[in-house]
Design a protein around this motif. Structure first.
Motif, mmCIF file in Angstrom:
data_model
loop_
_atom_site.group_PDB
_atom_site.id
_atom_site.type_symbol
_atom_site.label_atom_id
_atom_site.label_comp_id
_atom_site.label_asym_id
_atom_site.label_seq_id
_atom_site.Cartn_x
_atom_site.Cartn_y
_atom_site.Cartn_z
ATOM 1 N N THR B 263 -12.557 30.987 29.364
ATOM 2 C CA THR B 263 -12.631 32.288 30.027
ATOM 3 C C THR B 263 -13.940 32.981 29.686
ATOM 4 O O THR B 263 -14.268 33.157 28.526
ATOM 5 N N ILE B 264 -14.645 33.382 30.735
ATOM 6 C CA ILE B 264 -15.909 34.094 30.567
ATOM 7 C C ILE B 264 -15.774 35.426 31.285
ATOM 8 O O ILE B 264 -15.478 35.457 32.477
ATOM 9 N N GLY B 265 -15.977 36.498 30.551
ATOM 10 C CA GLY B 265 -15.760 37.812 31.147
ATOM 11 C C GLY B 265 -16.995 38.356 31.828
ATOM 12 O O GLY B 265 -18.103 37.858 31.630
ATOM 13 N N PHE B 266 -16.777 39.359 32.655
ATOM 14 C CA PHE B 266 -17.800 40.253 33.205
ATOM 15 C C PHE B 266 -18.672 39.662 34.303
ATOM 16 O O PHE B 266 -19.318 40.426 35.023
ATOM 17 N N VAL B 267 -18.696 38.346 34.464
ATOM 18 C CA VAL B 267 -19.567 37.771 35.495
ATOM 19 C C VAL B 267 -19.079 38.176 36.886
ATOM 20 O O VAL B 267 -19.833 38.725 37.695
ATOM 21 N N GLY B 268 -17.800 37.939 37.124
ATOM 22 C CA GLY B 268 -17.239 38.232 38.441
ATOM 23 C C GLY B 268 -17.166 39.716 38.731
ATOM 24 O O GLY B 268 -17.019 40.137 39.870
ATOM 25 N N LEU B 269 -17.279 40.501 37.690
ATOM 26 C CA LEU B 269 -17.225 41.953 37.849
ATOM 27 C C LEU B 269 -18.605 42.518 38.150
ATOM 28 O O LEU B 269 -18.788 43.315 39.070
ATOM 29 N N VAL B 270 -19.567 42.066 37.351
ATOM 30 C CA VAL B 270 -20.910 42.660 37.397
ATOM 31 C C VAL B 270 -21.688 42.216 38.637
ATOM 32 O O VAL B 270 -22.301 43.038 39.314
ATOM 33 N N THR B 271 -21.654 40.894 38.924
ATOM 34 C CA THR B 271 -22.537 40.387 39.975
ATOM 35 C C THR B 271 -22.264 41.014 41.349
ATOM 36 O O THR B 271 -23.203 41.509 41.978
ATOM 37 N N PRO B 272 -21.008 41.009 41.844
ATOM 38 C CA PRO B 272 -20.813 41.594 43.174
ATOM 39 C C PRO B 272 -21.242 43.065 43.233
ATOM 40 O O PRO B 272 -21.761 43.522 44.251
ATOM 41 N N HIS B 273 -21.068 43.772 42.111
ATOM 42 C CA HIS B 273 -21.484 45.171 42.082
ATOM 43 C C HIS B 273 -22.970 45.327 42.243
ATOM 44 O O HIS B 273 -23.454 46.152 43.015
ATOM 45 N N LEU B 274 -23.679 44.500 41.493
ATOM 46 C CA LEU B 274 -25.127 44.533 41.547
ATOM 47 C C LEU B 274 -25.592 44.233 42.971
ATOM 48 O O LEU B 274 -26.486 44.878 43.507
ATOM 49 N N MET B 275 -24.910 43.275 43.601
ATOM 50 C CA MET B 275 -25.297 42.886 44.961
ATOM 51 C C MET B 275 -25.055 44.027 45.928
ATOM 52 O O MET B 275 -25.855 44.281 46.821
ATOM 53 N N ARG B 276 -23.938 44.724 45.747
ATOM 54 C CA ARG B 276 -23.654 45.857 46.631
ATOM 55 C C ARG B 276 -24.703 46.944 46.466
ATOM 56 O O ARG B 276 -25.089 47.607 47.437
ATOM 57 N N LEU B 277 -25.158 47.138 45.241
ATOM 58 C CA LEU B 277 -26.219 48.122 45.016
ATOM 59 C C LEU B 277 -27.509 47.682 45.709
ATOM 60 O O LEU B 277 -28.257 48.506 46.221
ATOM 61 N N LEU B 278 -27.743 46.368 45.740
ATOM 62 C CA LEU B 278 -28.987 45.867 46.322
ATOM 63 C C LEU B 278 -28.945 45.838 47.845
ATOM 64 O O LEU B 278 -29.885 46.284 48.502
#
Lengths: 281, 343
Positions: B263-278
């Motif tokens: 289990t790796i945390g935060f990847v699936g949370l952070v990336t789509p958010h960053l993309m939406r900001l971009l």
């Protein structure tokens, strides 16, 4: 012969609709006929089942018993996309604060016409442009929804409904959160649409005066039953309204259009006087 | 488009850089000559020229698959996260917060620790087992979080934490009861790509590819979801069917990734958010870009995990959390402010 003519003019019919929510009966045997091209207003007090009725008429929910017939076939016989091409629904809540622009949201109204790649056979640009200019949204076309006021958002929702090119427009208290300026603007847009395109309208309205101004016929819903259907003049009757709403309003003719309008009687007794009486008691 | 091109360029650059560094000090020239030769051999169908370099084994069988795997895991978790967020209309949803990752870890850890897959079937069964338990934990979280059929962000996160803690504890218990190394617990709870090779790449690739394509095909529908379920319904969307498809596909992709990396945390949370900001809210862009940038994120996290304490390794989840947790905190604050503004 006249029967046949009547039949062909009806667009949507509800037959013996019964619906319970959470064990509570909400609609008890509702029958109604919607004629092509008319504007039918649905009024009634809070909890009378108006919004539930719209959900059933639009196919968002299925009735427990009875059926809704649209163009001669039960709603369940249509696919979701077929329904979305024929029926558009404008909800009470404005659009949520999303980052999509006005134009993008209006184009979403074309979804039921698109294939899975999002393409359409014809060029929709003229249609979208026409709708945007019709609803005075051209200046806002590139702005994200989250940066619009409530009234502007509701106008975008109406534009999206127009992009669906429906035969039937359903309104679920579309003016609830709007000030009177936007209320009137909204209803005027809908009326113009109705006149030009011949679209049929069913509107759940909280405001009886708006209903009297803009609807051809009004249906009164009370405790899940249809109490009365008729022209505004027939329906907006002090006795009937008192029976349904529990208060007796004054009814006057609209000084310009002549349709009945409601005035609340209230009590003009000043508050301090009421307090005095209480003290005395 | 620009962000896509930039992302791909950055991805290639990151792969090159990551391949060139490692705990075994191999001259960069050697690394690239080995890869060049391997590629030309593969393309021309020539046989192995054994002994061309003493480092051949390390580069081709250790570093290269690991780099590819890091990109795949990042892409998988980010696609799943974007899908979960879109269909639940919840900015804080991802396979980690929804408990899917912990649930999947339970299934995979069970299969691997008790050696079932090698008796029963091939490597392919591990993701399937992980998928089953991942789905169970997702259902539990949604059941716990729903109030009259609606999810509130806060309750969902809370339910996710509860399920995550519980399944994590079961994983720890399972491993403690078996005779395998205690190391395994750290692996399943914090994630790692240590000792992974080409078979793992082969296992993960089909899930990411097929899942990603299905998700991308639903991107337009996810756009309509952002207006609300009822709006989507009246535009002709099969709301329930779409919701189920996205949740199941998201769980499947996550489960496959977890089977390989823990289990790796935060990847699936952070990336789509960053993309939406971009690039804004359009899922037709957010989904593919999330895959690319998620791959870059995990690749760099894994490179840091390899190098920071070299020759020892950091758990991968430690690195992603160091980058992701502050971002998550910032997100919560932003979310809170937005809530206050809305009333």
């Amino acid at each position: 012969m006249s029967d046949l003519k009547q039949e062909s003019r009806s667009l949507l019919e509800a037959e013996g609709i019964i619906k319970s929510l959470g064990g509570q009966p909400v609609l008890r045997n509702v029958n109604l006929t919607l004629r092509k091209g008319e504007c039918l207003g649905i009024i009634g007090p809070n909890g009378s089942g108006k919004s539930t009725l719209i959900r059933l008429l639009s196919g968002a929910d299925a009735p427990d018993a009875g059926q809704v017939i649209f163009r001669g076939q039960p709603l369940s016989a249509y696919s979701k996309k077929q329904l979305a091409r024929s029926i558009a629904v404008l909800q009470q809540e404005a659009l949520p604060p999303v980052g999509f622009t006005v134009r993008e949201v209006v184009e979403m109204g074309r979804y039921p016409y698109q294939n899975w790649l999002g393409e359409e056979q014809t060029d929709v640009e003229p249609l979208i442009g026409g709708i945007l200019s019709e609803l005075d949204l051209e200046a806002l076309a590139g702005r994200p929804i989250e940066r619009l006021s409530g009234g502007e958002r509701q106008r975008v929702a109406l534009a999206k409904a127009a992009a669906q090119q429906p035969e039937l427009l359903m309104l679920d208290e579309p003016t609830t959160y709007l000030d009177i300026g936007y209320q009137q603007q909204m209803m005027e847009y809908i009326r113009a649409w109705q006149r030009i395109e011949g679209v049929t309208v069913v509107a759940v309205l909280h405001d009886l005066n708006l209903a009297a101004l803009y609807c051809d016929r009004i249906l009164v819903l009370h405790q899940g039953r249809v109490i009365e259907t008729g022209t505004p003049e027939e329906v907006l009757d002090a006795d009937l309204l008192e029976q349904v709403y529990g208060v007796r309003p004054t009814i006057v003719a609209h000084p310009v259009h002549g349709v009945p309008q409601i005035l609340l009687q209230g009590s003009l007794e000043p508050a301090w006087k009421l307090k005095r009486t209480e003290d005395a008691g | 488009m620009w962000w896509g091109g930039a992302g791909l360029a950055l991805l290639v650059l990151s792969i090159i850089l990551s391949l060139s560094v490692g705990s075994a000090h191999i001259p960069i020239r050697d690394v690239w000559s080995i890869i060049w030769h391997a590629m030309t051999d593969w393309l021309t169908g020539a046989g192995d020229d054994v002994g061309s370099s003493p480092y051949r084994q390390i580069v081709l069988q250790v570093r290269f698959p690991r780099v590819v795997l890091a990109v795949l895991v990042g892409a998988a978790l980010s696609i799943a996260g974007a899908g979960f967020q879109g269909v639940l209309r919840n900015p804080l949803a991802d396979s980690y917060t929804l408990g899917v990752a912990s649930g999947s870890a339970l299934g995979a850890a069970f299969m691997i620790t008790f050696g079932l897959p090698y008796i029963l079937l091939s490597n392919w069964t591990i993701p399937i087992a992980a998928f089953c338990t991942g789905l169970v934990s997702l259902l539990i979280v949604m059941r716990l979080a729903s109030i009259n059929g609606k999810f509130r962000t806060e309750t969902m996160i809370l339910a996710g934490v509860v399920v995550q803690a519980f399944f994590g504890a079961i994983v720890s218990l399972l491993i403690a009861l078996s005779d395998s190394l205690m190391n395994g617990i750290v692996f399943w709870l914090m994630g790692s790509l240590q000792l992974r090779g080409w078979p793992h790449v082969a296992m993960l690739t089909p899930y990411v590819l097929v899942g990603g394509i299905v998700m991308l095909a639903l991107a337009r529908t996810l756009n309509l979801f952002s207006l609300g379920e009822r709006q989507a319904l009246h535009l002709g969307v099969h709301v329930e069917r779409t919701k189920k498809t996205v949740l199941v596909i998201g769980t499947l992709i996550s489960a496959a990734a977890v089977s390989v990396s823990g289990t790796i945390g935060f990847v699936g949370l952070v990336t789509p958010h960053l993309m939406r900001l971009l690039v804004g809210p359009d899922y037709r862009l957010v989904l593919p870009l999330s895959a690319i940038y998620g791959g870059i994120y995990v690749l760099w996290a894994d490179t840091i995990a390899r190098l920071a304490l070299s020759p020892a390794e950091l758990p991968l989840g430690v690195v992603t959390a160091f980058i992701g947790a502050p971002f998550f905190a910032w997100l919560l604050i932003r979310h809170k402010r937005k809530g206050e503004e809305a009333g």
